[in-house]
Design an enzyme around this catalytic site. Structure first.
Site, PDB file in Angstrom:
ATOM      1  N   ASP A  84       1.205  -1.248  -0.094  1.00 40.25           N
ATOM      2  CA  ASP A  84       0.002   0.070  -0.228  1.00 40.25           C
ATOM      3  C   ASP A  84       0.949   1.269  -0.111  1.00 40.25           C
ATOM      4  OD1 ASP A  84       0.593   0.480   2.872  1.00 40.25           O
ATOM      5  OD2 ASP A  84      -0.756  -1.340   2.978  1.00 40.25           O
ATOM      6  N   ASP A  86       0.824   5.521   1.557  1.00 34.81           N
ATOM      7  CA  ASP A  86       0.615   6.540   2.810  1.00 34.81           C
ATOM      8  C   ASP A  86       1.764   7.705   1.534  1.00 34.81           C
ATOM      9  OD1 ASP A  86      -0.482   3.877   3.781  1.00 34.81           O
ATOM     10  OD2 ASP A  86       1.170   3.427   4.550  1.00 34.81           O
ATOM     11  N   ASP A 163       8.876   4.262  13.754  1.00 33.33           N
ATOM     12  CA  ASP A 163       9.429   3.363  14.337  1.00 33.33           C
ATOM     13  C   ASP A 163      10.570   3.081  13.735  1.00 33.33           C
ATOM     14  OD1 ASP A 163       8.775   2.265  12.675  1.00 33.33           O
ATOM     15  OD2 ASP A 163       7.487   0.896  12.929  1.00 33.33           O
TER      16      ASP A 163
HETATM   17  P1  ATP Z   1       4.269  -2.628   5.811  1.00 36.83           P
HETATM   18  O1  ATP Z   1       2.832  -1.307   4.347  1.00 36.83           O
HETATM   19  O2  ATP Z   1       4.898  -3.028   4.405  1.00 36.83           O
HETATM   20  O3  ATP Z   1       2.935  -3.713   5.986  1.00 36.83           O
HETATM   21  P2  ATP Z   1       4.529  -0.112   6.658  1.00 36.83           P
HETATM   22  O4  ATP Z   1       6.279   0.383   6.799  1.00 36.83           O
HETATM   23  O5  ATP Z   1       4.237   0.820   5.589  1.00 36.83           O
HETATM   24  O6  ATP Z   1       4.799  -1.695   6.044  1.00 36.83           O
HETATM   25  P3  ATP Z   1       2.350   0.468   7.899  1.00 36.83           P
HETATM   26  O7  ATP Z   1       1.574  -0.532   9.493  1.00 36.83           O
HETATM   27  O8  ATP Z   1       1.874   0.296   7.027  1.00 36.83           O
HETATM   28  O9  ATP Z   1       3.950  -0.316   8.058  1.00 36.83           O
HETATM   29  O10 ATP Z   1       2.737   1.487   8.463  1.00 36.83           O
HETATM   30  C1  ATP Z   1       3.375   2.871   7.922  1.00 36.83           C
HETATM   31  C2  ATP Z   1       4.216   4.129   8.510  1.00 36.83           C
HETATM   32  O11 ATP Z   1       3.836   4.434   9.832  1.00 36.83           O
HETATM   33  C3  ATP Z   1       5.353   3.137   9.336  1.00 36.83           C
HETATM   34  O12 ATP Z   1       6.758   2.907   8.016  1.00 36.83           O
HETATM   35  C4  ATP Z   1       6.343   3.632  10.512  1.00 36.83           C
HETATM   36  O13 ATP Z   1       6.659   5.420   9.655  1.00 36.83           O
HETATM   37  C5  ATP Z   1       4.712   4.155  10.909  1.00 36.83           C
HETATM   38  N1  ATP Z   1       4.069   3.173  11.713  1.00 36.83           N
HETATM   39  C6  ATP Z   1       3.058   2.459  11.711  1.00 36.83           C
HETATM   40  N2  ATP Z   1       3.388   1.742  12.829  1.00 36.83           N
HETATM   41  C7  ATP Z   1       4.083   2.422  14.049  1.00 36.83           C
HETATM   42  C8  ATP Z   1       4.521   2.112  15.128  1.00 36.83           C
HETATM   43  N3  ATP Z   1       3.525   1.692  15.378  1.00 36.83           N
HETATM   44  N4  ATP Z   1       4.743   3.317  15.689  1.00 36.83           N
HETATM   45  C9  ATP Z   1       5.759   4.334  14.925  1.00 36.83           C
HETATM   46  N5  ATP Z   1       5.458   4.218  13.956  1.00 36.83           N
HETATM   47  C10 ATP Z   1       4.653   3.828  12.783  1.00 36.83           C
HETATM   48 MG    MG Z   2       2.457   0.393   5.169  1.00 33.92          MG
END
Ligand code: ATP
Ligand code: MG
Length: 459
Positions: A84, A86, A163
């Protein structure tokens, strides 16, 4: 193609031209990002979803800052396809909504805009300030967990609440550059999961970050930085304070993304698996065959994902809980007269109820899971009509897969598994023979015995 792209990345990053350098100070807010121009990185618009580009451009044209952020930038740099995209912006959710007809605001604690294009949703978030940046005491509970995280901020503030450094890269649609405040590009290149800020504090704030570290390490083949590993051990137990519904959401991402086996290994290594499935951990430590069964299930889940087949969490959770359920079922049967199937159903009910404290599984998964487990004794009967009719049961397929996996690791007789595999592809006549019934078409068929009906009493 993918490989070539990865190599390119290394070259690009080596050449990275840093226009603005980071100031020495570590104080968030006084740190300027490294800005990596388009010519020095490999994130190309052709790899970005058309819908995400539309959102980015429209925000930009309306005069707002607009960036792609998080996993999509990281994955694109690595030559992977993000699942996805963001968007992060300085427009407030209401301002975002004013720009898009196809937009819904969601979330209570923190409002996000979901901009919809057919089935694709582009999550568009307003920059936020980190909780500790606002008010240290009131934003955390007594264990350091974040309870308030709802203050809009600037991109300079937004970055510090993310994170890991690899998740904190911002792709600017204004000039296609990447903004890097935390040396995230370097860590992507080194394939390392590095926490932003003090790992102890950040894990206490949100213990789910431990699971996220493992998830990214498994998916991306990254190494979790020692500083994060060290901080995980004393904080692993904090996972039990996290709402069970959130752990279930994370469970799905951990085990259904195609890297379940590696994820399991890492969870085990870092003492996190037992925090999610304590009863399973206990049995895994004692029983090698059960451990082989769990492994086989993880591998088969990964194979299914790789082949584009559907996966359901109830299967893997059924596998994880199988031995605790079987053991309890034996205890129940010793106490009270009941069939094996009934005892399994009851035990499953009880073990699932205990498990709900850690991971809350919706009923739409627990009900079929109980059925799948309670059906297992039926595989031992291979004669008669009832046995044959089992093939038509709506949970037969799941129950069969579950049984076959047990046979694969030596928990069940292979001959039995073979029997149930073979009968599925047999003709009705062959099948009737296999179950030792009379043939459907054959002359030998006995006339059906009439059931004796009770004659109505005539008074
Ligand atoms: P994927 O979509 O591949 O699972 P992602 O890194 O995009 O990985 P998401 O859960 O979609 O993870 O979250 C988007 C972004 O939001 C992350 O890359 C991070 O920067 C931030 N984020 C999400 N969850 C947390 C958390 N629990 N603590 C801190 N930052 C977070
Ligand atoms: Mg994501």
């Amino acid at each position: 193609m993918l490989k070539a792209k990865r190599l390119d990345l290394a070259v690009f990053l080596d050449q990275a031209v840093i226009i603005r350098s980071m100031k020495d100070s570590k104080d968030p807010g006084s740190v300027a990002p490294k800005i990596i121009p388009r010519a020095a990185h490999n994130v190309s618009r052709k790899d970005i979803s058309k819908s995400a580009l539309k959102v980015l451009y429209r925000l930009h044209e309306a005069g707002y800052q607009s960036f792609l952020v998080g996993g999509c930038v990281r994955d694109t740099m690595l030559g992977l396809h993000p699942k996805d995209f963001d968007v992060a912006t300085n427009a407030t959710p209401d301002e975002v909504r004013a720009l898009f007809g196809n937009c819904r605001l969601i979330g209570r604690r923190f409002r996000l805009a979901h901009v919809r294009f057919g089935r694709e949703i582009i999550e568009t978030a307003t920059f936020r300030a980190a909780a500790n940046h606002v008010d240290d005491d009131s934003a955390h509970d007594h264990e350091g967990r974040i309870i308030r995280d709802n203050v809009y901020g600037t991109i300079d503030e937004d970055v510090w609440r993310r994170d890991f450094t690899c998740n904190a890269l911002y792709y600017n649609i204004a000039d296609f550059s990447i903004w890097d405040y935390v040396d995230g590009v370097k860590d992507v290149k080194r394939k390392r999961i590095v926490m932003i800020g003090d790992p102890q504090k950040r894990l206490r704030e949100d213990p789910v970050r431990m699971l996220r570290a493992v998830r990214f390490a498994a998916k991306l083949g990254f190494t979790i930085d020692d500083t994060v590993v060290k901080a995980m051990r004393p904080n692993a137990a904090l996972l039990s304070n996290v709402p069970a519904a959130r752990i279930f959401d994370e469970f799905l991402k951990l085990f259904q993304s195609g890297f379940a086996e590696r994820t399991f290994e890492l969870l085990w290594e870092h003492h996190l698996f037992g925090e999610m499935f304590p009863a399973t951990e206990e049995e895994l430590l004692k029983d090698r065959k059960f451990a082989a069964f769990v492994r086989a299930a993880l591998r088969s889940t990964d194979r299914r994902v790789a082949a584009g087949k559907s996966v359901t969490p109830m299967f893997l959770i059924g596998v994880f809980l199988w031995l605790p359920i079987k053991k309890l079922a034996e205890v129940l049967r010793a106490k009270e007269k009941m069939t094996e199937s009934q005892s399994l159903g009851l035990a499953a009910y009880e073990i699932v109820a205990r498990q709900q404290g850690r991971i809350s599984m919706p009923r739409r998964f627990t009900v079929p899971m109980r059925e799948m487990l309670a059906l297992q004794p039926r595989f031992t009967t291979v004669r008669g009509k009832r046995a044959m009719n089992f093939l038509e049961h709506r949970r037969f397929r799941a129950a069969y897969d579950f049984m076959a996996l047990q046979a694969e690791v030596g928990l069940l007789d292979n001959e039995l598994a073979k029997f149930w595999t073979d009968v599925q592809t047999q003709s009705p006549d062959e099948r009737a023979q296999s179950f030792e019934l009379q043939s459907h078409s054959g002359e030998k068929r006995q006339p059906r015995r009439r059931r004796r009906r009770k004659r109505p009493q005539v008074s």
